[in-house]
Structure formats: C-alpha cells, structure tokens
Design an enzyme around this catalytic site. Structure first.
Site, PDB file in Angstrom:
ATOM      1  N   THR A 175       0.843  -1.194   0.000  1.00 35.03           N
ATOM      2  CA  THR A 175       0.000   0.000   0.000  1.00 35.03           C
ATOM      3  C   THR A 175       0.876   1.241   0.000  1.00 35.03           C
ATOM      4  O   THR A 175       1.849   1.325   0.749  1.00 35.03           O
ATOM      5  CB  THR A 175      -0.933   0.032   1.225  1.00 35.03           C
ATOM      6  OG1 THR A 175      -1.858  -1.049   1.137  1.00 35.03           O
ATOM      7  CG2 THR A 175      -1.718   1.334   1.284  1.00 35.03           C
ATOM      8  N   PHE A 177       1.101   5.117   0.862  1.00 34.28           N
ATOM      9  CA  PHE A 177       0.507   6.159   1.689  1.00 34.28           C
ATOM     10  C   PHE A 177       1.093   7.517   1.292  1.00 34.28           C
ATOM     11  O   PHE A 177       2.248   7.590   0.845  1.00 34.28           O
ATOM     12  CB  PHE A 177       0.827   5.936   3.175  1.00 34.28           C
ATOM     13  CG  PHE A 177       0.152   4.736   3.776  1.00 34.28           C
ATOM     14  CD1 PHE A 177      -1.016   4.876   4.517  1.00 34.28           C
ATOM     15  CD2 PHE A 177       0.683   3.464   3.629  1.00 34.28           C
ATOM     16  CE1 PHE A 177      -1.638   3.780   5.088  1.00 34.28           C
ATOM     17  CE2 PHE A 177       0.065   2.357   4.190  1.00 34.28           C
ATOM     18  CZ  PHE A 177      -1.105   2.521   4.923  1.00 34.28           C
TER      19      PHE A 177
END
Length: 288
Positions: A175, A177
C-alpha cells in the site's frame, strides 16, 4: 515540518495498517485514530493533528475510494510518501488452538486477500469494518472459536496470540501512503534524491486537449508514473485528472512540461512536491 501537536491522524482503529505506517515513518509522533478519512483530513485542517497518513493505492485492490475526491477538496498538501508491505497475521485469544477456530474476522479486502488460506482451513469468513477492529472484537468477545486477520501491531495492542504469520495469498501486496499537512511545503530540489510532483488538472474543452496536454511530458522526457481520471460535480462531462510525475517543478524539463499542460488546461493545481520513497519505487516508470 514544524510539529505543534506532535500528532499524526489516520483512518481506522489502533493497530491498523495506517497506524503501522505512522509509527514506521514518524516513530516520535503520536498516532491519532479517526473513524473516517474525512475525520483524518479534518484533524489536520482544524489543527488537532500536524500530519495525516492516508492510503492512496494498493497493488492488489487498486486506488482507495474517495481519496481522489477528498484530497483536492481538502486543500491539504502532500509532503511525503511511504510504501508499506501488507501482511496479515492469524490472531486468537491466548491459549487457543487451530482446531477451535470456526470463523475468521477481518476487513473485506483482507478476507479477499487471504481467501485461499481461509478456504483451505474450512473457516467461515466474517466481514468487519476494519482489520484492527476485528482484532479488538476477538479480544472483547472472548470466544475461542473466533480468529482475526490483522496487522502484527494489533496483537500486542489487544493482547492476542499470533497463531500463524503472513497468511496472505500473494506476496506483492503493498500500500502506498501519502503524508499530508495544512501548510504548503515543497521539498527543496536536491541532486541526490528522486523527487515526486503530484497535481490535478482539468483540460480545456477543445479537440484532443488531453493528448496535447500530455505531449509536453513526453517531449521533455518527464516520467509520468500515474494518470487517473474521475468525474466531479456529479457530471459525466466534468472530468478531473490526477497525476504523479518524477521530478521537481524547478527542473527545467518539468517546468516546460507544466507550462504546456497549463496552456491546454482550464485548471492545474500542484498538490505536493516531495522526496520519493525509493524502497518500492523504481526510477523506471510507466511512461518509459
């Protein structure tokens, strides 16, 4: 970045992946859990937190819903990025054995990313609102037939045992960010760091406007690593584009490309200029 509250907001419960990202990148700041993304944004806008750690895309699930709408509207600025490998741990009440488990609780994406593992064990998947929230639920209900799939941090926060580690079906689960702040803070250009520039734009209503707007990046050898479109104002004809490029607006080639973009656009707004996290980001991007 000057800290006033020394807090960094994130969406989710304590122990969520966003909490882990906060602690990894800013170990001296206090993670501040928020019920929704909008609450995490508002915490920075109101001055309750100095920064926000917001997931923007995942290699498996794609872009995170709502962020591309919230980010331009919030008027917050991107000052950094962080890539977090996503791993799920099977956690249970202390003393629980595998044979006692009948159901596994987690966020719908986590259940999907551990689907094969759950099916092989014959457990019932149960959707929870949050991975860390699933761990909290198991701890509170105190039912040994329940297990949770959650980040490692959640086990220590909620007093659970990890029965099996890294049970996700695929290894390339990461992921991305972005770190947000209220004040506009462009990172200075340095020769030893890969820089990223993120912006949104809307092209003029003329034939081949997008093609012409993008041409400047190709002719000036600017690597565009992301280009996404989405509808705004509830209209199919009102399209806004979100883009990431490698480079700094002070670079001559980037400046020329942005000039061409502005000529063919109704609006261009830079959301942030920041150092790249090169742990997972290659200098060879999608446009090479």
């Amino acid at each position: 970045m000057m800290a006033k509250t020394n807090r960094i907001s994130f969406q989710g419960e304590p122990g969520a992946n966003s909490d882990t990202a906060c602690r990894d990148m800013f170990p001296n700041m206090e993670p501040m859990p928020c019920p929704t993304f909008e609450d995490a944004f508002n915490a920075v806008e109101s001055g309750t937190a100095d920064l926000a750690m917001i997931p923007i895309e995942n290699t498996i699930a794609g872009r995170v819903a709502d962020i591309h709408h919230l980010l331009p509207e919030s008027r917050l600025h991107i000052v950094g990025e962080y890539f977090l490998p996503i791993h799920f741990q099977l956690m249970v009440l202390p003393g629980t054995t595998r044979s006692e488990i009948t159901s596994v609780h987690s966020h719908i994406h986590a259940l999907g990313q551990c689907r094969k593992y759950i099916r092989q064990n014959g457990w019932k998947p149960v959707i929870a609102g949050d991975t860390a929230g699933a761990a909290r639920l198991v701890a509170e209900v105190k039912d040994k037939t329940m297990a949770a799939l959650a980040p490692r941090l959640a086990s220590s926060l909620y007093g659970l045992d990890i029965l099996e580690e890294d049970v996700e079906d695929t290894e390339n689960n990461v992921t991305r960010f972005v770190v947000l702040t209220k004040t506009k803070e462009w990172a200075p250009r340095t020769s030893d760091k890969l820089m990223m520039t993120t912006f949104v734009f809307r092209v003029r209503n003329v034939p081949a406007a997008l093609y012409k707007a993008m041409g400047g990046f190709a002719t000036n050898m600017v690597n565009m690593t992301k280009l996404e479109s989405y509808q705004i104002d509830g209209k199919f004809t009102a399209t806004q584009f979100y883009a990431d490029i490698e480079g700094h607006p002070d670079d001559k080639n980037v400046a020329h490309a942005l000039d061409e973009l502005e000529f063919f656009s109704r609006e261009v707004r830079i959301l942030g200029v920041y150092p790249a996290d090169t742990t997972f980001r290659s200098t060879q991007g999608a446009e090479d």
